[in-house]
Design a protein around this motif. Structure first.
Motif, mmCIF file in Angstrom:
data_model
loop_
_atom_site.group_PDB
_atom_site.id
_atom_site.type_symbol
_atom_site.label_atom_id
_atom_site.label_comp_id
_atom_site.label_asym_id
_atom_site.label_seq_id
_atom_site.Cartn_x
_atom_site.Cartn_y
_atom_site.Cartn_z
ATOM 1 N N PHE A 116 -8.052 -0.590 -6.500
ATOM 2 C CA PHE A 116 -8.977 -0.781 -5.396
ATOM 3 C C PHE A 116 -9.302 0.594 -4.807
ATOM 4 C CE2 PHE A 116 -9.398 -5.317 -3.998
ATOM 5 C CZ PHE A 116 -8.826 -5.878 -5.123
ATOM 6 N N PRO A 117 -10.466 0.736 -4.180
ATOM 7 C CA PRO A 117 -10.808 2.042 -3.610
ATOM 8 C C PRO A 117 -9.894 2.392 -2.435
ATOM 9 C CG PRO A 117 -12.489 0.413 -3.074
ATOM 10 C CD PRO A 117 -11.550 -0.251 -4.008
ATOM 11 N N TYR B 210 -2.527 -5.389 -6.807
ATOM 12 C CA TYR B 210 -3.963 -5.666 -6.787
ATOM 13 C C TYR B 210 -4.689 -4.791 -7.785
ATOM 14 C CZ TYR B 210 -3.258 -8.665 -2.818
ATOM 15 O OH TYR B 210 -2.848 -9.698 -2.022
ATOM 16 N N ASN C 282 -8.586 -3.987 -9.482
ATOM 17 C CA ASN C 282 -10.021 -4.129 -9.257
ATOM 18 C C ASN C 282 -10.747 -4.475 -10.550
ATOM 19 O OD1 ASN C 282 -12.616 -4.019 -8.401
ATOM 20 N ND2 ASN C 282 -12.582 -1.861 -7.838
ATOM 21 N N LEU D 168 -4.116 0.214 -2.260
ATOM 22 C CA LEU D 168 -3.349 -0.973 -2.635
ATOM 23 C C LEU D 168 -2.655 -0.651 -3.952
ATOM 24 C CD1 LEU D 168 -5.817 -3.916 -1.957
ATOM 25 C CD2 LEU D 168 -3.467 -3.817 -1.152
ATOM 26 N N TYR E 268 -4.928 5.800 1.691
ATOM 27 C CA TYR E 268 -3.972 4.789 1.245
ATOM 28 C C TYR E 268 -4.629 3.904 0.188
ATOM 29 C CZ TYR E 268 -0.577 5.912 4.851
ATOM 30 O OH TYR E 268 0.376 6.549 5.626
ATOM 31 N N ILE F 279 0.839 -1.198 0.000
ATOM 32 C CA ILE F 279 0.000 0.000 0.000
ATOM 33 C C ILE F 279 0.871 1.244 0.000
ATOM 34 C CG2 ILE F 279 -1.956 -1.068 1.195
ATOM 35 C CD1 ILE F 279 -0.948 0.226 3.777
ATOM 36 N N ALA F 280 0.289 2.327 -0.450
ATOM 37 C CA ALA F 280 0.986 3.616 -0.389
ATOM 38 C C ALA F 280 -0.059 4.723 -0.431
ATOM 39 C CB ALA F 280 1.965 3.758 -1.544
ATOM 40 N N LYS F 281 0.406 5.918 -0.133
ATOM 41 C CA LYS F 281 -0.515 7.052 -0.054
ATOM 42 C C LYS F 281 -0.958 7.524 -1.432
ATOM 43 C CE LYS F 281 -0.241 9.934 3.502
ATOM 44 N NZ LYS F 281 0.291 10.908 4.490
ATOM 45 N N MET G 111 -8.356 3.649 1.272
ATOM 46 C CA MET G 111 -8.644 3.408 2.689
ATOM 47 C C MET G 111 -8.214 4.666 3.435
ATOM 48 S SD MET G 111 -7.119 -0.453 2.911
ATOM 49 C CE MET G 111 -5.805 -0.063 1.743
ATOM 50 N N LYS G 112 -9.142 5.266 4.144
ATOM 51 C CA LYS G 112 -8.855 6.540 4.814
ATOM 52 C C LYS G 112 -8.283 6.280 6.205
ATOM 53 C CE LYS G 112 -11.249 10.817 6.026
ATOM 54 N NZ LYS G 112 -10.198 11.739 5.568
#
Lengths: 580, 580
Positions: free
Chosen positions: B256-257, B301, B303, B268, B266, B236-238, B259-260
């Motif tokens: 992928f959507p 990853y 989507n 994937l 962040y 993961i990264a920002k 993640m806050k």
């Protein structure tokens, strides 16, 4: 409060007295006891210098010598407000304590100082050994920790019972600095962080990746021999899986938030076990298949607050050599023995000797905290105890410290800088069998649902273990882990073909070498090699070319040795193979 | 339309004629041409049987023999509605075509059949070779593909120019079935899917993980020799990183959507390159450091819609032996040569011979599609061409097929079941240098910003490559990849100690063995071993124990050979080492 806490608390008062002597208008914050010492916060007319600290320390020592008595008494709010009318921070505390209906007390130190304080002092300053004292450093701090409040100056003091203890502390501090994994990681180019990637997410540079892979290969080799089977699972799974495992909702705060796709919510996994349980269930199991040991170098993600993350010790990404052992009840003891023995085999190779064990048990009275299977608790705790006794190792028992789902053995370690930490945990789990309906066919073909799971990761997470190893070796990794194992330094241009020939020979044997740049002097070549803690530096000049030898400097060995190249090659190939 | 498409389209009409002959009240759907044949949809009074298909096929052959002519003409909506008044689906089409102002046409087949149709037929049924025809299968299908519409019966037909081509098709179909990676994956316990984990997310079982790790070790070994440096980065990264790389917003749909977390969003990662670029930038680079080859077995990853996912071929998790080569302009050609040569070295070990290359170029007229650096396009395309010529391999050029950021070479492959696919892609990238400000210090100490990046993953993604390999080997993996390399079958209980002794010897040499269960007969031991395509089965009985030999069956070799154990061990250790 212990005696030393009384001493430290008393010293905080003496520090305040010393500061007031020099700065009578100083406004006082608070002065609590902390690990190894104390601090006190002040609002002062100017910024303090190291010379001020010396002066304060001298004053404190004088006060100690005077044999001042500490005495306290209760006072009313009105009295308190009068006594501290010049001290705005103390007035704030008085208001607060009154509101909370706490009693107000003041403590006098002889006739030199009076503080609003709940007590916990020596009776007389003569009880304090001035040799154990050192005013350590100055730092900025906001009143009550809030940026909205005035900034104060905080003075830290160290206090030990004796001078040798104080010196020991300084030695460990220096050692900690020398061994700081962040500094060494940077200097040896092991890992890097980047704000664009995010906090708590290390990226392993080539040198760090060499070490990572050596450790992985080592673990795979060891566990292959111990009949573990390796598996590989995704980093994400659906909400339904984590509901089944109980991670949702019980562990939701530690998990990353969900990602909504067209077929449901997906989560980054925080643990590997739910997927391993599914693999266990991917075919019917027989009593003959057990114990089944599924291992994976899995990376899991945990959502920690960004402010709490630091170096490799607190991260959001945790890679680990994880494994889950599925066994019958009659195999628990033997499997624990095996895991414990394996852990010690690992420790041996890394030269780790300062370990002990902690057996964490349930508390039968505390029913809500533990899964309600008294028979399993009783019998399995006995099994774990026997496996530790069998190993003949030092262990302590800790009641009411087990996990919800079963007893565990923690491996404790005292690090090179005196920090005690839990290196790894071996947990027995008798909740998984029910949640995941884990079964096997017994000798009579009947379905048995008593499948016990052991969670184990002897090398902790890779991130924490690397931080630990860097500190443990102070960056001087053993040959087998060293990113560069041999540095070849040709004396001049004429010796480069020979150096090149040697480098090919090394590479054929899987030795990681580095050849100095053409314009680098021999002196620089050696210095650089020493700085980066390369295990072997070999210099080749006329004599070496002619006699087919190498002039070899082994790390932390003063003497230079000359030996035939083939002999040297054989030596380090052997060392590498033996993981020396 | 090609000639064969005309033939197939004509056969669809003849099929409809044949169905109407048997079921005069049949309601007709549509009958398009598809790959290798055609189909036609019908609403019929009863469910069709295989016998019906035979009957239809006989009718079609008779119609072909009669030399019927196809002739078309335009008609009005009124005429059409009259002609097809008994055909509700055709009436629906007529209304639709009229609304869209499309012309209405009918085609007659001799005097036996009339269809609403836009044409594309043979002139006379005599042009059709009846030997190339086969009515293949029946399947259910909704009118216009919607569940809300009536269900129809679809008849599939195959049509080739000649009988041998038809037979070849059947052979490949059978071959495809025999080699189906999902079937073999299940039978050999290579991987598993689970709805709780999610669609498109394979979990590798122990057998599959053995193969995965063998391939990884092989790739690492090859690339270590080719001076690649391995790195390891988070999954993961920002958001900021993917904005910098341009993945956001241009590639957002495939990601992928977010993640806050408390410090930002962040994602994937969908590719490894952005993190590798950061590692390139983690220290100043000199011209002497280039080419810098950073490699990683990274999992990314993407989507995809859940409905499009299938087996290992369409997944949401892609693991790959990725690498990015950072080089100077004068190194591009040589680096391409090296990557191409490396790719062929890989192919050799896997026995892949049916490859060719495709050089994908830009189109200077299509400015908006490509980064605007004409000089770089011109020169680098020439370099890629020269590297292919140098390799002396078959290659085609494809204009206007390059990536946005530079030309590329695709490695095309014709699989064992005749499918053409892109095995891997080697892409030159001259956009990254600007986006990430990639630079190096040249010989004069000046900063040069012409850093070219090569993206390469010669073994495709692990998931696709495994699907390909399973099919390629039809599950009969070579020794080095086989999860079990030798199965030891003791004749009776008395021979088990000898078998056990051999198994220890094998294990010492890293050979993966399996000893049959105590109650398994020799016959079953051999059958099971053959079913699981184990490369070597060795039977040990009295004679073998006495003479210290083994009785050996090599996969797909009929004769049983007896040889001294040591010789056999030496033989397979050598094969394993040579990746045979």
């Amino acid at each position: 409060m212990t005696d030393m806490e009384h001493v430290r608390h008393s010293l905080a008062h003496l520090l305040a007295a010393a500061v007031l002597k020099k700065f009578p208008k100083a406004k006082l914050g608070i002065g609590p006891v902390i690990e190894n010492g104390f601090y006190y916060d002040f609002k002062l007319p100017r910024t303090l210098t190291p010379e001020d600290l010396n002066e304060f320390e001298i004053t404190i020592r004088e006060l100690i010598k005077r044999g001042l008595r500490f005495s306290g008494k209760k006072i009313t709010k009105t009295q308190a407000k009068k006594l501290f009318k010049e001290q705005p921070f103390k007035l704030e505390l008085i208001e607060e304590f009154s509101k909370e209906k706490k009693e107000l007390k003041v403590y006098k130190t002889g006739d030199v100082f009076l503080d609003l304080c709940r007590g916990g002092h020596v009776k007389n300053t003569k009880e304090i050994n001035p040799d154990g004292l050192k005013l350590d450093k100055i730092a900025g701090a906001y009143w009550r920790g809030s940026e909205k409040n005035p900034q104060l100056q905080r003075i830290y003091g160290l206090a030990f019972e004796t001078k040798p203890e104080l010196n020991e502390y300084f030695k460990l501090q220096e050692e900690a600095k020398r061994r700081d994994h962040r500094e060494i990681g940077k200097r040896q180019k092991l890992f890097a962080f980047n704000d664009l990637v995010g906090t708590g997410l290390p990226m392993w540079l080539p040198n760090g990746t060499v070490i990572k892979e050596e450790i992985e290969n080592f673990a795979k080799e060891m566990e292959c021999k111990a009949n573990y089977l390796r598996v590989s699972t995704p980093h994400i799974a659906k909400e339904e899986l984590f509901k089944m495992s109980g991670h949702l909702p019980y562990y939701a705060d530690s998990m990353f938030p969900p990602m909504k796709l067209d077929d449901g919510n997906y989560y980054l996994k925080a643990m590997n076990c739910p997927m391993h349980h599914l693999l266990y269930k991917s075919e019917p199991r027989s009593y003959r298949d057990l114990p089944l040991r599924l291992a994976e170098y899995g990376t899991v993600y945990r959502n920690e607050l960004s402010g709490t993350l630091a170096g490799l010790l607190r991260v959001r990404m945790l890679s680990m050599n994880d494994a889950h052992i599925y066994c019958r009840e009659d195999q628990i003891e033997d499997e624990f023995k095996r895991v414990l023995a394996l852990t010690l085999d690992y420790f041996k190779v890394f030269g780790l000797t300062k370990y002990w064990f902690r057996l964490s048990l349930w508390d039968p009275k505390n029913k809500s905290k533990y899964i309600n299977e008294p028979k399993n608790w009783k019998e399995s705790e006995e099994k774990l105890r026997r496996s530790l006794e069998h190993l003949n190792v030092k262990f302590v028992e800790a009641k009411n410290e087990a996990a919800f789902y079963g007893p565990k053995v923690d491996v404790q370690y005292k690090s090179s800088i005196g920090r005690e930490e839990t290196m790894s945990t071996i947990q027995l789990d008798f909740a998984a069998k029910k949640r995941f309906d884990l079964t096997y066919h017994d000798q009579n073909g009947q379905i048995n649902n008593q499948v016990f799971v052991i969670h184990r990761a002897p090398l902790s997470t890779h991130e924490r273990f690397m931080a630990f190893l860097i500190e443990h070796y102070a960056g001087a990794f053993p040959l087998w882990l060293s990113p560069i194992q041999v540095r070849i330094i040709p004396v001049g241009r004429a010796h480069r073909p020979y150096a090149y020939e040697l480098s090919k020979r090394f590479e054929e044997h899987g030795i990681r070498i580095e050849l100095t740049h053409e314009h680098e002097t021999v002196g620089k070549g050696i210095r650089e090699g020493e700085l980066h803690k390369i295990p072997y530096l070999i210099v080749v000049g006329d004599r070496e070319v002619t006699s087919h030898t190498v002039s070899m400097r082994q790390r932390s060995v003063k003497e230079v040795a000359t030996m035939p190249f083939d002999k040297f090659l054989e030596k380090i190939v052997k060392e590498k193979k033996e993981r020396k």
